[in-house]
Design a protein around this motif. Structure first.
Motif, PDB file in Angstrom:
ATOM      1  N   ARG A 609       0.851  -1.183   0.000  1.00 57.06           N
ATOM      2  CA  ARG A 609       0.000   0.000   0.000  1.00 57.06           C
ATOM      3  C   ARG A 609       0.881   1.226   0.000  1.00 57.06           C
ATOM      4  NH1 ARG A 609      -5.020  -2.185   1.596  1.00 57.06           N
ATOM      5  NH2 ARG A 609      -4.648  -4.154   2.639  1.00 57.06           N
ATOM      6  N   LEU A 610       0.300   2.337  -0.464  1.00 54.32           N
ATOM      7  CA  LEU A 610       1.081   3.579  -0.519  1.00 54.32           C
ATOM      8  C   LEU A 610       1.297   4.145   0.874  1.00 54.32           C
ATOM      9  CD1 LEU A 610      -0.372   5.466  -3.589  1.00 54.32           C
ATOM     10  CD2 LEU A 610       1.942   4.622  -3.290  1.00 54.32           C
ATOM     11  N   ALA A 611       2.517   4.583   1.133  1.00 48.09           N
ATOM     12  CA  ALA A 611       2.778   5.282   2.396  1.00 48.09           C
ATOM     13  C   ALA A 611       2.136   6.662   2.319  1.00 48.09           C
ATOM     14  CB  ALA A 611       4.274   5.396   2.606  1.00 48.09           C
ATOM     15  N   LYS A 612       1.643   7.148   3.464  1.00 48.37           N
ATOM     16  CA  LYS A 612       0.930   8.431   3.451  1.00 48.37           C
ATOM     17  C   LYS A 612       1.936   9.569   3.553  1.00 48.37           C
ATOM     18  CE  LYS A 612      -3.632   7.239   5.227  1.00 48.37           C
ATOM     19  NZ  LYS A 612      -3.463   5.793   5.078  1.00 48.37           N
ATOM     20  N   LEU A 613       2.042  10.322   2.454  1.00 44.41           N
ATOM     21  CA  LEU A 613       2.923  11.496   2.473  1.00 44.41           C
ATOM     22  C   LEU A 613       2.102  12.658   1.948  1.00 44.41           C
ATOM     23  CD1 LEU A 613       6.036   9.765   0.996  1.00 44.41           C
ATOM     24  CD2 LEU A 613       6.029  10.959   3.174  1.00 44.41           C
ATOM     25  N   SER A 614       2.423  13.853   2.419  1.00 42.10           N
ATOM     26  CA  SER A 614       1.605  14.974   1.963  1.00 42.10           C
ATOM     27  C   SER A 614       1.876  15.258   0.483  1.00 42.10           C
ATOM     28  CB  SER A 614       1.889  16.221   2.810  1.00 42.10           C
ATOM     29  OG  SER A 614       3.269  16.385   2.922  1.00 42.10           O
ATOM     30  N   GLU A 615       0.909  15.918  -0.132  1.00 44.71           N
ATOM     31  CA  GLU A 615       0.932  16.227  -1.560  1.00 44.71           C
ATOM     32  C   GLU A 615       2.276  16.883  -1.943  1.00 44.71           C
ATOM     33  OE1 GLU A 615      -0.922  16.441  -5.335  1.00 44.71           O
ATOM     34  OE2 GLU A 615      -1.645  15.526  -3.471  1.00 44.71           O
ATOM     35  N   GLY A 616       2.829  16.472  -3.098  1.00 43.62           N
ATOM     36  CA  GLY A 616       4.015  17.174  -3.599  1.00 43.62           C
ATOM     37  C   GLY A 616       5.321  16.699  -2.989  1.00 43.62           C
ATOM     38  N   ILE A 617       5.273  15.691  -2.110  1.00 44.64           N
ATOM     39  CA  ILE A 617       6.535  15.142  -1.589  1.00 44.64           C
ATOM     40  C   ILE A 617       6.933  13.993  -2.498  1.00 44.64           C
ATOM     41  CG2 ILE A 617       7.631  14.025   0.382  1.00 44.64           C
ATOM     42  CD1 ILE A 617       6.818  16.873   0.956  1.00 44.64           C
ATOM     43  N   ARG A 618       8.106  14.121  -3.134  1.00 47.87           N
ATOM     44  CA  ARG A 618       8.541  13.081  -4.067  1.00 47.87           C
ATOM     45  C   ARG A 618       9.738  12.343  -3.470  1.00 47.87           C
ATOM     46  NH1 ARG A 618       7.166  17.384  -6.692  1.00 47.87           N
ATOM     47  NH2 ARG A 618       9.276  18.250  -6.753  1.00 47.87           N
ATOM     48  N   VAL A 619       9.515  11.073  -3.122  1.00 51.09           N
ATOM     49  CA  VAL A 619      10.573  10.290  -2.474  1.00 51.09           C
ATOM     50  C   VAL A 619      11.507   9.724  -3.527  1.00 51.09           C
ATOM     51  CG1 VAL A 619      11.008   8.267  -1.032  1.00 51.09           C
ATOM     52  CG2 VAL A 619       8.968   9.669  -0.661  1.00 51.09           C
ATOM     53  N   TRP A 620      12.830   9.765  -3.249  1.00 51.75           N
ATOM     54  CA  TRP A 620      13.725   9.166  -4.235  1.00 51.75           C
ATOM     55  C   TRP A 620      14.776   8.237  -3.651  1.00 51.75           C
ATOM     56  CZ3 TRP A 620      18.823  11.035  -3.976  1.00 51.75           C
ATOM     57  CH2 TRP A 620      19.008  12.274  -3.333  1.00 51.75           C
ATOM     58  N   ASP A 621      14.774   8.058  -2.335  1.00 44.27           N
ATOM     59  CA  ASP A 621      15.618   6.992  -1.790  1.00 44.27           C
ATOM     60  C   ASP A 621      14.911   6.423  -0.577  1.00 44.27           C
ATOM     61  OD1 ASP A 621      17.647   5.216  -1.566  1.00 44.27           O
ATOM     62  OD2 ASP A 621      19.062   6.570  -0.600  1.00 44.27           O
ATOM     63  N   ILE A 622      15.039   5.118  -0.351  1.00 42.20           N
ATOM     64  CA  ILE A 622      14.347   4.478   0.761  1.00 42.20           C
ATOM     65  C   ILE A 622      15.314   3.547   1.467  1.00 42.20           C
ATOM     66  CG2 ILE A 622      12.026   4.489  -0.246  1.00 42.20           C
ATOM     67  CD1 ILE A 622      12.545   1.686  -1.266  1.00 42.20           C
ATOM     68  N   SER A 623      15.064   3.326   2.756  1.00 46.53           N
ATOM     69  CA  SER A 623      15.838   2.314   3.455  1.00 46.53           C
ATOM     70  C   SER A 623      15.011   1.854   4.652  1.00 46.53           C
ATOM     71  CB  SER A 623      17.178   2.892   3.910  1.00 46.53           C
ATOM     72  OG  SER A 623      17.968   1.864   4.438  1.00 46.53           O
ATOM     73  N   ALA A 624      15.229   0.592   5.080  1.00 50.15           N
ATOM     74  CA  ALA A 624      14.429   0.065   6.181  1.00 50.15           C
ATOM     75  C   ALA A 624      15.334  -0.574   7.222  1.00 50.15           C
ATOM     76  CB  ALA A 624      13.450  -0.976   5.644  1.00 50.15           C
ATOM     77  N   GLY A 625      15.036  -0.277   8.510  1.00 48.16           N
ATOM     78  CA  GLY A 625      15.767  -0.919   9.596  1.00 48.16           C
ATOM     79  C   GLY A 625      14.885  -1.971  10.246  1.00 48.16           C
ATOM     80  N   ASP A 626      15.245  -2.315  11.510  1.00 50.39           N
ATOM     81  CA  ASP A 626      14.445  -3.343  12.183  1.00 50.39           C
ATOM     82  C   ASP A 626      12.988  -2.933  12.276  1.00 50.39           C
ATOM     83  OD1 ASP A 626      16.410  -5.051  12.419  1.00 50.39           O
ATOM     84  OD2 ASP A 626      16.751  -4.868  14.579  1.00 50.39           O
ATOM     85  N   ARG A 627      12.766  -1.722  12.807  1.00 53.07           N
ATOM     86  CA  ARG A 627      11.362  -1.298  12.971  1.00 53.07           C
ATOM     87  C   ARG A 627      11.156   0.128  12.514  1.00 53.07           C
ATOM     88  NH1 ARG A 627       9.486  -3.967  18.500  1.00 53.07           N
ATOM     89  NH2 ARG A 627      10.371  -6.016  18.086  1.00 53.07           N
ATOM     90  N   HIS A 628      11.959   0.565  11.558  1.00 51.75           N
ATOM     91  CA  HIS A 628      11.727   1.931  11.086  1.00 51.75           C
ATOM     92  C   HIS A 628      12.094   2.031   9.612  1.00 51.75           C
ATOM     93  CE1 HIS A 628      15.992   1.850  12.072  1.00 51.75           C
ATOM     94  NE2 HIS A 628      16.167   2.945  11.368  1.00 51.75           N
ATOM     95  N   THR A 629      11.635   3.118   9.061  1.00 54.32           N
ATOM     96  CA  THR A 629      11.825   3.342   7.623  1.00 54.32           C
ATOM     97  C   THR A 629      12.332   4.765   7.437  1.00 54.32           C
ATOM     98  OG1 THR A 629      10.036   1.839   7.079  1.00 54.32           O
ATOM     99  CG2 THR A 629      10.592   3.479   5.426  1.00 54.32           C
ATOM    100  N   LEU A 630      13.301   4.938   6.536  1.00 50.14           N
ATOM    101  CA  LEU A 630      13.786   6.276   6.208  1.00 50.14           C
ATOM    102  C   LEU A 630      13.452   6.570   4.752  1.00 50.14           C
ATOM    103  CD1 LEU A 630      17.381   6.778   7.634  1.00 50.14           C
ATOM    104  CD2 LEU A 630      15.280   7.848   8.364  1.00 50.14           C
ATOM    105  N   LEU A 631      12.962   7.780   4.507  1.00 51.16           N
ATOM    106  CA  LEU A 631      12.638   8.184   3.140  1.00 51.16           C
ATOM    107  C   LEU A 631      13.359   9.477   2.829  1.00 51.16           C
ATOM    108  CD1 LEU A 631       8.765   7.661   3.388  1.00 51.16           C
ATOM    109  CD2 LEU A 631      10.455   6.026   2.609  1.00 51.16           C
ATOM    110  N   LEU A 632      14.010   9.521   1.679  1.00 49.54           N
ATOM    111  CA  LEU A 632      14.698  10.746   1.241  1.00 49.54           C
ATOM    112  C   LEU A 632      13.856  11.328   0.108  1.00 49.54           C
ATOM    113  CD1 LEU A 632      17.257  12.529   1.373  1.00 49.54           C
ATOM    114  CD2 LEU A 632      18.335  10.966  -0.224  1.00 49.54           C
TER     115      LEU A 632
END
Length: 1693
Positions: A609-632
């Motif tokens: 499913r799509l992660a909820k991000l506000s309008e106009g935020i364009r993600v271009w790098d992702i990474s996942a840890g044990d229980r967290h997610t980072l989005l650039l």
């Protein structure tokens, strides 16, 4: 991969690759900097440790590393992994408790915890230092295994994946997440994941216990890869096919005795282990055995333990809960033993199912199949059966795919597998499982997709492409449920009946043209990153982290259906959740959401499913840890921002709860209570301080960001470029999905737009899709570039600018085309219906600035929007360029590309303006002409509505209007008072339009002359300025139309300033419309001022085609012509020369009837010398005629060879009939010469038969005697009287019989010898046409009448044109030939006194000229040789023809000599003299020269035709001529030869004695072949063939020479040899007397054993140079002749 960018002193190292690390997301968190000796390129994080890759290829580790023996007290400090020193590392990876590195050459090094084999090294529980691990590819059985080089690694908790350079996935370690389908863990040795073999894997990622792979979709051409046909274990065919009358049964019921029953269609490594081999680790666990159809409903044993959804305990010790298909079909057969043999339902169940399926096809069945219920019963539902049919179908599907062509169903069959389960290339078909919901629902979905009436926009296109790939490109569509599936006891068979398919395949939707499946701009496939990707997952699924909509584990990779067509470009895996990043900068997440790490509220999520991000935020790098997610991501500006989603980390609590290797994960709830967690991604407040972040990494509980300082604004510009492209791509996608696709799907579209307009709109949508796709690929490539390389030179937009320029050009043209046709106006109504009266969405997307724009304006603005983007490219590239030194290469590249895009932006702006100008013109255009003249690509340049241009000499009331378009000049005419002003119009294509100014000599008129192929007219302009403007506009338009830009560009007075003069000579195509020879014919080729001129092709509608050269509008020069013959259904074919539109000159005409004429033409008729061949040797009437033609008829001298009758006629013709004198010879030896009339022997003639019986007298028909005559027998008796009847079939005779030998009546006897040759054609009258043609080529109408100079010019022209003609096809020319041609191009001096030296030059010139058929003399010679052979070969080899054959050669010599004397006028005539120079040329001349030496005492050389020309002519004519001599002399030669053989049995001395040679001439001794000093060999009485041996050898060579002069030369040499030998004997000078000489020469002649000496003697006698007869040669020849007669009459005693 590592960064290399050297420019203006920014290489101090500390500016790039800065590492910031932190935990959690609370406001108090501040990231700390980690300092290392160089820029950090890559970071990988494990649960409690991390690995860093530094520029230069060194690797550092930090954190807790229990596998190191000496654990440093301060764990945080990075330590260098010295074991890797000397290796250049290019990539690193970290699992929970182990690490890996990839070196430059593709080698893998692993270290860390190895308890589950995750380091790939057996026997060690931990690996302290990086140790190499080899991936051995034993693909080919015979060859030694190769090491597979690796691109990247991914590490999980207990396993490691590697992606090889071949884009294959390798795995080692423990657990089902390996995807190897094995049960014995750990797997120490890296093994290939066979299930992904043959696919192009782009990236791999590992979670704690699951794996992800990003795979490039199969392109349509990959789908047809050959399938696995044989079982890998027992090598039997997996599939069998049985042909029935109207259907084919395909069965794959192969049972492998070695494998585990019919395993998932694939056997071998993928086949699941039979129960006995399963790893049994704890007694409490049941051993699960899986049969092939895990999706079938075989009853489960009641005692079978039931795996729960989260049974984690099983994961730890290796036996996975097996599941290999979806919930819809999930039923376990957990049988240990005693399960019934067939894992399939019985036939009754299938019958029921099929019945029900057809009933419920339209019904909405959404009920999910309940799986094993609590009691362990199985609820059979449609879904289960559905899936069964699916798995049958899928297994068979592959075979069907590869055989459907053979079934000839291609046109009508379409075969949707209700499950889509068939894998395109997996040998394991059933395993792939069934997607999503149950079959009936799936079928319903298919219908709804159809109902969308899909059209040519990209995504739909891609969905369809996807579907096709999924469904093995089985064509078309089969309506639901119409399967005939026969389930036999242990094999399933699919029966397809073509009739059924025909019924089923009728479409129920509006057909819309789709853009091609590849859908990618050509050429981008390899260079640009692929957007058509799939995500595959396997391993544990208890948290939903596999994304298949359930919590079941998968032992083998399975495609996540819901991510197809989502353009995923990157995947990441956390401990128990997964992420996918799309090209449209959206993030999909699925799996465990216990700490909000998915960024949406669904918990847990089993489908992406799509992660909820506000309008106009364009993600271009992702990474996942044990229980967290980072989005650039990109925010409002292009400075990157970081979002965090997941658990808050409290200081002090962090480490205690994290589990160590092997510990169970417990206490999750408390942990969540201890720290809070995010409901949706939150922006990290400090991210703006980090600068330009290029990567984010998460692992364990830690977060890392890599950033760069903005040196010289370079990094900022790169980020801005990438950010702008991502933003633009998102915008294009929005337009595509929200505007274009809905518009195309509107029902009202077909009523509002004409089919043509719909076509244009679809083309436009297709072009938009392609542009959109290209932008997406470019954005993805820029993002990847930003993450790793950051080097300008590798930017795609620089290397492949052409692809961008072309795409924009084509897109802009299609928008313009649609606009010109008024497309946007007609779209207004459907758009209003759809978007409503206030189209906010449209306004927002089209960035329209007007107050109240109309719908059409909005649409125009929207569709032209992308054309503003190139300007943006230009701006950003310029910005990048300013970061470099002006002299650097980078600056130059960027500057060049920048100017290209700026130029493109201007060009597109101008195109838009042109389109608008044209559109407004059509809007105001009067009358009905619009429809016929309005073409999509046509743009207006200028028009004369302001009366600025009028037609000269137009009528008083006529109105003329001229419109210049970019492809044509339109002239509309009408009469003034009429209501519909313009009644007619004419279109003149610009490519064939010439315009020139008429000089204004005092007339005061400003005129332009317009020339077109069929009309010429003058236009008058109102002023000199207008005239110049029109001239320039038209010329410019013509120039652009010719340069091919005409389709795209059209600009009026874009006033580029240069004065364009289109070439007067050009290439163009044109169809003639006026009556006449060329009506409706189409010409394509070169033009000159309105007329075809040069090479071209002319095609008539009736099928006639001329290909060749033109002059002044008519065929002229060399050309080919094909004319179809309707009655024979074949074509006539002419190849040859033309003049003024008619066949003229030499050519070959092949008639449809099979006849071939080779020769001369005049005015398209056969005229001159020619050969006509009729029929092949085996057809009804094969024959050949060679001779003279007059106006298409045989007239003059000719030879006709009737092969069927075996007769040959040589004589005169008139109007195709034999008329005049002639000779006929037959294959039976009959010979006739005499008169012919009306094609018959009629009149006086002579007839000889083979045995010399002769008739001389009157004839009335062929071989029919009629009238007075004399019949002479072979023995001399004759009959005289009146004869009647056919020769050879009973003659009626009334006359007297004479026997002359009884009475010695000498007078009568003399008259009886018949003189042949009186009644045949004189040699001078033969082949006149051939010689006339040669004279004509030299420019003389009559032989000898003409200019010597002209003749030489004509020769030069003939040679050069022929050479040019041959250069087009050089293979026809040998090197020596071309050298000959070159030497002939020098004209010899042909006037002035002839000296010996000049005579030799002329001789050599003639030899060369006669060597090549391109020279008139050579051509003449070639023709003469052809006619001579034609006459005297075959039936013509008749001894009675010898005198004629000899005379013919003599006449050739005279006639050619006449031509030679015309070319060299100072050459003396026949018999004239050339004075010898004082020094003796004879010495200089080569001994084998072709002239007789001077005989006469007075110095000088006699000129004769035979001396000059026989050397060139005779060798070519020798074979037929000599054959005639041999036939004529046959009897004499036989007598002579018998004698020679007899006498040659004698030894030398006996023979000398017998011949009466004086003793003093007998050689006493002869030199030995290899003598010791002065040693001689005695001549004994028995010696043979040694006396006068050299003389004998010389004489024998007479048979190898051709000309009489050569033969005489040899006779002379023979005499000289004899004389030398005798002189050596007598040791003194010596003069021969004939009495002495003759016996010696006779001896030599006998010993020379020349077989056809009589023929040689006759030939020399007949063709000897007359001036030689009385000289020395003459005497010697007479001696030889005497010898010949002497030998014949020699009495041997």
């Amino acid at each position: 991969m590592e960064t290399q960018r050297k420019s203006s002193g920014d290489d101090d190292g500390g500016e790039r690759g800065l590492l910031h690390t932190w935990k959690g997301y609370s406001c108090s968190v501040t990231p700390e900097r980690l300092l290392l000796p160089g820029p950090i390129l890559q970071v990988a994080l494990g649960t409690r440790h991390g690995v860093l890759l530094v520029e230069g290829g060194q690797v550092y580790s930090f954190g807790e590393m229990p596998w190191k023996q000496s654990q440093a007290p301060e764990p945080a400090k990075p330590t260098l992994e010295s074991a890797l020193s000397g290796q250049r590392v290019v990539a690193v990876a970290a699992g929970s408790f182990h690490s890996g590195a990839v070196t430059e050459d593709g080698g893998v090094h692993m270290w860390g915890d190895n308890g589950s084999g995750q380091c790939g090294l057996s026997g060690l529980s931990a690996v302290p230092n990086p140790t190499p691990v080899a991936l051995l590819d034993s693909g080919a059985a015979a060859s030694p295994p190769q090491t597979a080089p690796v691109l990247e690694l991914a590490c999980g908790e207990q396993h490691t994946l590697a992606l090889s350079a071949q884009r294959e996935v390798w795995a080692w370690g423990s657990g089902g997440q390996l995807g190897l389908g094995v049960h014995a863990f750990p797997v120490w040795k890296p093994q290939k994941v066979e299930h992904l073999a043959g696919r192009h894997v782009l990236q791999v990622a590992c979670g704690a216990s699951h794996s992800l792979a990003l795979v490039r979709c199969l392109s349509p051409q990959d789908v047809h890869r050959p399938l696995v046909d044989k079982c890998r274990q027992c090598n039997q065919l997996l599939f069998t096919m049985t042909d029935k009358e109207d259907h084919v049964i395909i069965s794959d019921g192969h049972y492998c005795p070695l494998g585990a029953g019919p395993a998932e269609g694939g056997h071998g490594p993928e086949a699941l282990a039979p129960s006995t081999q399963a790893l049994k680790t704890s007694p409490s666990e049941p051993v699960l055995s899986f049969h092939a159809a895990a999706s079938s409903n075989a009853p489960a044993p009641t005692g079978g333990a039931e795996p729960t959804q989260d049974s984690e305990n099983e994961a730890s010790d290796g036996a996975l809960p097996a599941s290999d298909s979806d919930p819809s079909a999930q039923s376990r057969c957990g049988g240990v033993s005693g399960v019934k043999g067939s894992p399939y339902p019985d036939e009754q169940a299938v019958k029921d199912y099929l019945k029900r399926l057809s009933e419920s096809a339209q019904a909405d069945q959404t009920a999910k199949a309940t799986l094993l219920t609590s009691e362990g019963r199985l609820t059979t539902s449609t879904a289960t059966l559905n899936s069964l049919v699916a798995s049958c179908a899928s297994a068979v599907g592959e075979r069907v795919a590869s055989t459907y062509e053979a079934l000839s169903l291609k046109k009508m069959m379409s075969f949707y597998l209700p499950s889509g389960a068939a894998r395109a290339d997996g040998p394991v078909a059933g395993l792939a499982g069934i997607a999503g919901d149950n079959g009936a629902e799936r079928v319903r979905q298919e219908d709804s997709t159809q109902a969308k009436k899909s059209s040519s926009t990209g995504d739909i296109r891609e969905e369809e492409a996807e579907g096709l790939r999924r469904r093995l490109s089985l064509p078309g569509l089969l309506s639901q449920g119409r399967y005939a599936v026969h389930l036999l006891s242990s094999s399933y068979t699919l029966l397809l009946s073509p009739r059924l398919l025909r019924k089923a395949g009728r479409p129920r939707m509006r057909a819309v043209a789709l853009t091609p499946l590849g859908g990618v701009v050509p050429g981008t496939q390899e260079v640009f990153p692929s957007l058509q990707t799939e995500v595959w997952s396997w391993g544990h699924g208890e948290h939903g982290q596999l994304g298949h909509g359930d919590g079941l584990a998968r032992l083998q990779p399975l495609c996540i259906k819901s991510l197809n067509n989502k353009e995923v470009v990157r995947v990441a895996a956390g401990a128990h959740h997964s992420l996918a990043l799309t090209a449209q900068s959206q993030v999909f997440s699925w799996g465990s959401n216990s700490s909000g790490q998915l960024g949406h509220t669904e918990s847990p999520s089993t489908v992406p499913r799509l992660a909820k991000l506000s309008e106009g935020i364009r993600v271009w790098d992702i990474s996942a840890g044990d229980r967290h997610t980072l989005l650039l991501a990109d925010g409002d500006c292009f400075l990157p921002i970081i979002y965090y989603s997941g658990q808050q980390v409290k200081e002090g609590v962090d480490e205690s709860h994290a589990k160590g290797p092997g510990e169970q994960e417990e206490g999750t709830e408390e942990e969540e209570r201890v720290g809070g967690y995010t409901q949706q991604p939150v922006l990290l407040p400090f991210c703006m301080d980090l600068g330009y972040v290029s990567n984010v990494v998460a692992g364990g509980q830690r977060c890392v960001a890599l950033s760069d300082r903005n040196v010289m604004g370079f990094i900022a510009s790169l980020h801005e470029l990438a950010s702008a492209e991502r933003k633009f791509y998102c915008k294009l996608c929005t337009i595509k999905t929200q505007i274009i696709r809905p518009l195309l799907e509107l029902e009202s579209l077909s009523s509002a737009l004409s089919p043509a307009a719909i076509g244009l709109l679809q083309t436009l949508a297709g072009r938009f899709s392609l542009l959109c796709h290209l932008t997406g690929q470019h954005a993805a490539s820029l993002t990847a570039h930003l993450r790793r390389v950051r080097d300008v030179k590798s930017l795609l937009i620089l290397d492949h600018a052409g692809i961008f320029l072309d795409s924009y050009h084509e897109y802009c043209s299609t928008v313009g085309n649609f606009q010109v046709m008024g497309g946007f106006q007609t779209l207004t109504k459907p758009s209003l219906d759809f978007f409503g009266k206030s189209p906010e969405l449209l306004k927002r997307l089209s960035e329209c600035s007007e107050e109240n724009p109309s719908m059409a304006d909005l649409l125009v603005a929207l569709f032209f929007l992308p054309t503003r983007h190139p300007h943006e490219y230009g701006r950003l590239l310029l910005k990048l360029a300013t970061c470099f030194e002006v002299c650097s290469d980078e600056y130059q590249m960027l500057q060049d590309s920048c100017s290209k895009f700026e130029a493109l932006a201007l060009e597109l702006k101008r195109k838009r303006k042109d389109a608008e100008y044209t559109f407004h013109f059509w809007k105001s255009f009067p009358g009905k002409m619009t429809d016929s003249l309005r073409k999509p690509h046509r743009r207006l340049i200028c028009e004369s509505s302001n009366k600025a241009l009028t037609l000269q000499n137009a009528g008083r009331f006529s109105v003329n209007w001229f419109i210049v378009f970019n492809d044509a000049l339109v002239h509309a005419q009408g009469v003034a008072p009429c209501k519909n002003l313009f009644s007619t119009h004419h279109v003149f294509p610009l490519a064939t339009l010439w315009v020139e100014p008429i000089p204004e000599e005092n007339t005061g008129l400003y005129g332009l002359k317009v020339i077109t192929p069929e009309e010429t007219f003058n236009l008058l302009a109102s002023s000199a300025m207008e005239k110049a403007k029109w001239l320039r506009s038209i010329n410019q338009a013509v120039e652009q139309a010719l340069s091919g830009a005409g389709q795209d560009t059209a600009s009026v007075g874009s006033g580029s300033g240069q004065k364009l003069e289109p070439p007067i000579s050009r290439t163009a195509s044109y169809t003639f419309y006026k009556d006449g020879r060329l009506k409706d014919a189409t010409y394509e080729g070169r033009w000159l001022a309105g007329k075809p001129n040069g090479r071209g092709v002319l095609k008539w509608p009736d099928g006639r085609i001329y290909t060749g050269t033109f002059k002044n509008g008519l065929e002229d020069g060399f050309g080919e012509f094909v004319a179809p013959n309707k009655t024979l259904n074949k074509a006539d074919h002419y190849q040859g020369h033309w003049k003024d539109g008619k066949m003229h000159g030499v050519g070959t005409y092949r008639y449809a009837s099979g006849e071939v004429y080779d020769g001369f033409f005049q005015d398209s008729m056969r005229h001159g010398h020619g050969v006509l061949r009729s029929g092949k040797l085996n057809t009804s009437s094969p024959s050949v005629f060679i001779g003279q033609w007059l106006q298409d008829k045989k007239t003059g001298y000719g030879v006709f060879d009737d092969i069927t009758k075996g007769e040959k006629y040589m004589g005169m013709w008139q109007d195709h009939l034999r008329q005049g004198t002639g000779v006929v010879v037959t294959q039976f030896g009959l010979y006739y010469e005499g008169a012919f009339k009306d094609n018959k022997m009629m009149g006086t003639g002579i007839l000889l038969s083979e045995d010399d019986t002769t008739y001389e007298g009157e004839f009335s028909d062929d071989w029919t005697l009629n009238g007075k005559g004399v019949l002479t027998m072979a023995n001399g008796d004759y009959l005289e009287g009146s004869f009647n009847g056919e020769w050879g079939s009973g003659l009626k005779v009334a006359g007297s019989y004479f026997k002359p030998h009884l009475f010695l009546d000498t007078d009568k006897d003399k008259t009886r010898a018949v003189k042949l040759g009186r009644l045949c054609v004189r040699a001078e009258d033969k082949w006149k046409a051939v010689f006339e043609e040669c004279w004509r080529q030299l420019g003389c109408e009559e032989p000898g009448r003409g200019e010597n100079g002209t003749a030489w010019e004509n020769i030069a022209v003939a040679l050069t044109t022929s050479r040019r003609h041959i250069q087009d096809s050089p293979e026809t020319l040998s090197q020596s030939h071309s050298r000959t041609l070159e030497s002939l191009e020098v004209i010899p001096q042909h006037v002035g006194l002839i000296t010996m030296e000049r005579y030799h030059t002329i001789r050599l010139y003639l030899i060369k000229a006669c060597d090549t058929p391109l020279h008139p003399l050579g051509r003449l010679l070639e023709t003469l040789v052809a006619v001579y052979r034609m006459t005297y070969v075959g039936v013509g080899a008749n001894r009675r023809l010898l005198p004629q054959a000899v005379n013919e050669i003599k006449s050739y010599l005279n006639r050619i000599f006449q031509i030679v004397r015309f070319l060299f006028p100072d050459l003396p005539e026949e018999g004239g003299l050339i004075p010898e120079p004082t020094t003796n040329v004879q010495d200089k001349k080569d001994p084998g020269s072709d002239d007789a030496p001077p005989e006469s005492p007075k110095p000088g050389r006699v000129v004769s035709s035979s001396a000059l020309l026989l050397p060139v002519l005779l060798p070519r004519l020798y074979p037929p001529l000599f054959t005639l001599y041999a036939l004529e002399k046959e009897r004499e030669d036989d007598v002579y030869w018998e004698c020679v053989l007899r006498l040659n049995k004698q030894p030398d001395l006996a023979l000398l004695a017998f011949l009466g040679v004086q003793q003093k001439f007998w050689p006493v001794s002869i030199p030995v072949p290899m003598p010791a000093l002065g040693e001689k060999q005695q001549v004994l009485s028995s010696t043979k063939d040694v006396c006068f041996a050299s003389a004998v050898e010389t004489l024998q060579q007479i048979s190898t020479t051709f000309t009489p002069s050569d033969k005489l030369q040899l006779i002379q040499l023979t005499f000289e040899e004899i004389t030398q030998e005798v002189q050596a004997l007598l040791k003194q000078d010596f003069l021969w007397s004939m009495d002495d000489l003759f016996p010696v020469f006779l001896y030599v002649v006998l010993r020379a054993r020349i077989r056809n000496l009589g023929s040689e003697v006759s030939l020399i006698e007949d063709l000897m140079d007359p001036c030689v007869q009385h000289g020395e040669h003459g005497i010697m020849f007479t001696t030889l002749k005497a010898c010949y007669y002497q030998i014949q009459h020699e009495k041997i005693t």
